[in-house]
Motif scaffolding. Structure first.
Motif, PDB file in Angstrom:
ATOM      1  N   GLY A 103       6.294  -4.701   0.641  1.00 21.73           N
ATOM      2  CA  GLY A 103       5.258  -5.625   1.111  1.00 21.73           C
ATOM      3  C   GLY A 103       4.002  -5.550   0.262  1.00 21.73           C
ATOM      4  N   LEU A 104       3.604  -4.359  -0.118  1.00 18.53           N
ATOM      5  CA  LEU A 104       2.422  -4.198  -0.972  1.00 18.53           C
ATOM      6  C   LEU A 104       2.681  -4.772  -2.367  1.00 18.53           C
ATOM      7  CD1 LEU A 104       1.377  -0.625   0.160  1.00 18.53           C
ATOM      8  CD2 LEU A 104      -0.066  -2.670   0.328  1.00 18.53           C
ATOM      9  N   ARG A 105       3.879  -4.546  -2.868  1.00 12.33           N
ATOM     10  CA  ARG A 105       4.208  -5.067  -4.202  1.00 12.33           C
ATOM     11  C   ARG A 105       4.170  -6.597  -4.215  1.00 12.33           C
ATOM     12  NH1 ARG A 105       8.618  -6.120  -7.693  1.00 12.33           N
ATOM     13  NH2 ARG A 105      10.092  -6.215  -5.961  1.00 12.33           N
ATOM     14  N   GLN A 106       4.762  -7.208  -3.201  1.00 13.52           N
ATOM     15  CA  GLN A 106       4.757  -8.670  -3.134  1.00 13.52           C
ATOM     16  C   GLN A 106       3.356  -9.213  -2.833  1.00 13.52           C
ATOM     17  OE1 GLN A 106       7.120 -10.453  -4.175  1.00 13.52           O
ATOM     18  NE2 GLN A 106       8.738  -8.910  -4.264  1.00 13.52           N
ATOM     19  N   THR A 107       2.579  -8.488  -2.047  1.00 15.11           N
ATOM     20  CA  THR A 107       1.208  -8.901  -1.776  1.00 15.11           C
ATOM     21  C   THR A 107       0.400  -8.957  -3.060  1.00 15.11           C
ATOM     22  OG1 THR A 107       1.186  -8.042   0.485  1.00 15.11           O
ATOM     23  CG2 THR A 107      -0.939  -8.236  -0.622  1.00 15.11           C
TER      24      THR A 107
ATOM     25  N   GLY B 115      -2.207 -12.415  -7.029  1.00 18.96           N
ATOM     26  CA  GLY B 115      -2.410 -12.803  -8.419  1.00 18.96           C
ATOM     27  C   GLY B 115      -1.976 -14.231  -8.686  1.00 18.96           C
ATOM     28  N   LEU B 116      -0.861 -14.642  -8.088  1.00 14.25           N
ATOM     29  CA  LEU B 116      -0.369 -16.005  -8.268  1.00 14.25           C
ATOM     30  C   LEU B 116      -1.345 -17.023  -7.686  1.00 14.25           C
ATOM     31  CD1 LEU B 116       2.072 -17.781  -9.161  1.00 14.25           C
ATOM     32  CD2 LEU B 116       2.960 -17.524  -6.833  1.00 14.25           C
ATOM     33  N   LYS B 117      -1.968 -16.676  -6.567  1.00 13.01           N
ATOM     34  CA  LYS B 117      -2.908 -17.577  -5.899  1.00 13.01           C
ATOM     35  C   LYS B 117      -4.301 -17.555  -6.536  1.00 13.01           C
ATOM     36  CE  LYS B 117      -0.627 -16.844  -1.392  1.00 13.01           C
ATOM     37  NZ  LYS B 117      -0.402 -18.220  -0.910  1.00 13.01           N
TER      38      LYS B 117
ATOM     39  N   ARG C 236      -1.778   1.715  -4.627  1.00 12.25           N
ATOM     40  CA  ARG C 236      -2.291   1.882  -5.987  1.00 12.25           C
ATOM     41  C   ARG C 236      -1.242   1.477  -7.025  1.00 12.25           C
ATOM     42  NH1 ARG C 236      -7.109   4.390  -6.276  1.00 12.25           N
ATOM     43  NH2 ARG C 236      -7.847   5.530  -4.432  1.00 12.25           N
ATOM     44  N   ALA C 237       0.019   1.788  -6.736  1.00 16.35           N
ATOM     45  CA  ALA C 237       1.083   1.387  -7.657  1.00 16.35           C
ATOM     46  C   ALA C 237       1.236  -0.130  -7.693  1.00 16.35           C
ATOM     47  CB  ALA C 237       2.398   2.048  -7.248  1.00 16.35           C
ATOM     48  N   ALA C 238       1.119  -0.787  -6.528  1.00 23.82           N
ATOM     49  CA  ALA C 238       1.280  -2.244  -6.456  1.00 23.82           C
ATOM     50  C   ALA C 238       0.193  -2.969  -7.237  1.00 23.82           C
ATOM     51  CB  ALA C 238       1.273  -2.696  -4.999  1.00 23.82           C
ATOM     52  N   PHE C 239      -1.031  -2.437  -7.204  1.00 27.93           N
ATOM     53  CA  PHE C 239      -2.161  -3.083  -7.875  1.00 27.93           C
ATOM     54  C   PHE C 239      -2.524  -2.375  -9.185  1.00 27.93           C
ATOM     55  CE2 PHE C 239      -2.645  -4.496  -3.494  1.00 27.93           C
ATOM     56  CZ  PHE C 239      -3.018  -5.830  -3.642  1.00 27.93           C
ATOM     57  N   ALA C 240      -1.571  -1.654  -9.754  1.00 27.10           N
ATOM     58  CA  ALA C 240      -1.848  -0.894 -10.978  1.00 27.10           C
ATOM     59  C   ALA C 240      -2.226  -1.797 -12.149  1.00 27.10           C
ATOM     60  CB  ALA C 240      -0.631  -0.048 -11.345  1.00 27.10           C
ATOM     61  N   HIS C 241      -1.812  -3.061 -12.107  1.00 28.31           N
ATOM     62  CA  HIS C 241      -2.142  -3.997 -13.183  1.00 28.31           C
ATOM     63  C   HIS C 241      -3.609  -4.394 -13.169  1.00 28.31           C
ATOM     64  CE1 HIS C 241      -1.429  -6.426  -9.593  1.00 28.31           C
ATOM     65  NE2 HIS C 241      -2.223  -7.333 -10.132  1.00 28.31           N
ATOM     66  N   GLU C 242      -4.338  -4.062 -12.086  1.00 29.78           N
ATOM     67  CA  GLU C 242      -5.743  -4.445 -11.947  1.00 29.78           C
ATOM     68  C   GLU C 242      -6.617  -3.185 -11.994  1.00 29.78           C
ATOM     69  OE1 GLU C 242      -8.812  -5.592 -12.287  1.00 29.78           O
ATOM     70  OE2 GLU C 242      -7.694  -7.436 -11.913  1.00 29.78           O
ATOM     71  N   PRO C 243      -7.158  -2.835 -13.166  1.00 32.70           N
ATOM     72  CA  PRO C 243      -7.925  -1.592 -13.297  1.00 32.70           C
ATOM     73  C   PRO C 243      -9.220  -1.582 -12.499  1.00 32.70           C
ATOM     74  CG  PRO C 243      -8.070  -2.916 -15.308  1.00 32.70           C
ATOM     75  CD  PRO C 243      -7.034  -3.557 -14.452  1.00 32.70           C
TER      76      PRO C 243
ATOM     77  N   GLN D 230      -7.747  -1.553   2.815  1.00 26.97           N
ATOM     78  CA  GLN D 230      -8.653  -2.527   2.217  1.00 26.97           C
ATOM     79  C   GLN D 230      -8.680  -2.337   0.696  1.00 26.97           C
ATOM     80  OE1 GLN D 230     -12.460  -3.137   4.386  1.00 26.97           O
ATOM     81  NE2 GLN D 230     -11.760  -1.451   5.671  1.00 26.97           N
ATOM     82  N   VAL D 231      -8.603  -3.471  -0.003  1.00 19.76           N
ATOM     83  CA  VAL D 231      -8.638  -3.462  -1.462  1.00 19.76           C
ATOM     84  C   VAL D 231      -9.673  -4.493  -1.908  1.00 19.76           C
ATOM     85  CG1 VAL D 231      -7.296  -3.657  -3.585  1.00 19.76           C
ATOM     86  CG2 VAL D 231      -6.152  -3.012  -1.449  1.00 19.76           C
TER      87      VAL D 231
END
Length: 343
Positions: free
Chosen positions: A198-202, A207-209, A234-241, A255-256
């Motif tokens: 769920g976190l990975r798809q979120t 990002g898509l939106k 943190r792994a799901a959003f690792a692409h966003e430093p 919360q992110v």
């Protein structure tokens, strides 16, 4: 099939870029010809300070033609009204807010664009280096599918038994991860797997939106395994430093905070009422005409009949497709219900 696929749809009036990773859309980039060039992400301009607002801790900057951009100020920054500066857009406009700038240094002369933002093709190369873009019908179809997913509020992933609901308000984006447990599976392991996916798809869908700001995610379970859930986030959003995380609450919320960069897809395509704008409907018609021409090279001509407001925008764009594409205004055609006929 390659793990990464890239699509470039260059339809008159609008260019779209799509990135597909492991069978899932991750990016939908849209540039319209009538978008102010000064407010696109990465555009560099000379600006003039027109207002300093201590309450907002920033300054409004005239970029020359477009709505003023906003320059956040630090305590040590010193600006005066009328001062010229060179700035770059770090966040595109979104509803109620202009473009956000970063100051590069002093400037001279009248407000004007110095360097245009990267094109869609250039952005695709940065997102997927060395991957050749597919064009034509395949690109049009990919862009339409990515748009449908980007505008959807509910997303079901049957293989993992999860249902995601994403909603954006003025203050934040709310995400709810629902999980249907499988018979015979350990509940604890099932919840952990559902949260990871769920976190990975979120992260992918946000990002898509093109969403940013505060994101509140309602995880499966009431705050159990907080350490593992934070690690998964943190792994799901690792692409966003620049992502900033708050600890998992005892209610199972995480919360992110994410930076804003591009205009949200729904604001590009729809008005404040949530409905597709006249321009969006007209461009969709031109894209449909282009697809027909590319898919059918035999039929002499395709005529699109549509609402007069849509025809006013679509006709000159369709003319750029060549003599096989014609747009005709039809006063009886409902908005958004244009039809294409072979002649």
């Amino acid at each position: 099939m390659s793990a990464v696929e890239v699509f470039l749809d260059e339809t008159p009036g609008e260019t779209r870029g799509v990135v597909l990773r492991d069978g899932r859309f991750t990016h939908l980039l849209i540039q319209r010809e009538d978008d102010p060039a000064e407010t696109r992400l990465g555009a560099r301009s000379i600006g003039r300070v027109v207002e300093i607002n201590p309450g907002l801790r920033g300054a409004f900057v005239d970029l020359g033609g477009a709505a003023p951009g906003f320059l956040p100020l630090r305590r040590q920054d010193r600006l005066t009204q009328g001062e010229r500066l060179e700035g770059v857009v770090v966040a595109e406009p979104r509803r109620g807010k202009g473009a956000t700038l970063r100051r590069l240094g002093p400037g001279e002369g009248t407000p004007r664009l110095l360097e245009a933002a990267p094109s869609i093709a250039e952005q695709l190369q940065r997102l997927a280096p060395g991957v050749e873009s597919a064009t034509g019908v395949a690109a049009i179809d990919a862009a339409m599918e990515a748009e449908e997913e980007a505008l959807s509020a509910n997303h079901v992933f049957m293989s993992h038994g999860i249902d995601l609901a994403l909603e954006r308000t003025r203050a934040l984006a709310a995400v709810d991860i629902d999980y249907a447990a499988s018979a015979g599976r350990d509940p604890k392991q099932g919840r952990a797997a559902a949260n990871r996916e769920g976190l990975r798809q979120t992260a992918r869908l946000i990002g898509l939106k093109n969403w940013g700001g505060l994101v509140v995610i309602d995880l499966v379970g009431a705050g159990q395994e907080a350490e593992a859930q934070m690690k998964a986030a943190r792994a799901a959003f690792a692409h966003e430093p620049q992502a900033v995380f708050a600890p998992v609450s005892r209610f199972g919320l995480i919360q992110v905070a994410l930076p804003w960069r591009r205009t949200p897809i729904e604001e590009v395509l729809a008005g404040a009422d949530g409905q597709a704008t006249v321009r969006t409907r007209a461009l969709a018609l031109v894209r449909a005409l282009r697809r027909q021409i590319l898919a059918d090279t035999v039929t002499p001509r395709f005529v699109a009949r549509c609402h007069p407001e849509e025809a006013r925008i679509a006709a000159p764009l369709a003319a750029r497709l060549g003599p096989r594409a014609v747009v005709q205004a039809d006063p009886d055609a409902p908005a958004g219900r244009g039809r294409i006929q072979e002649t």
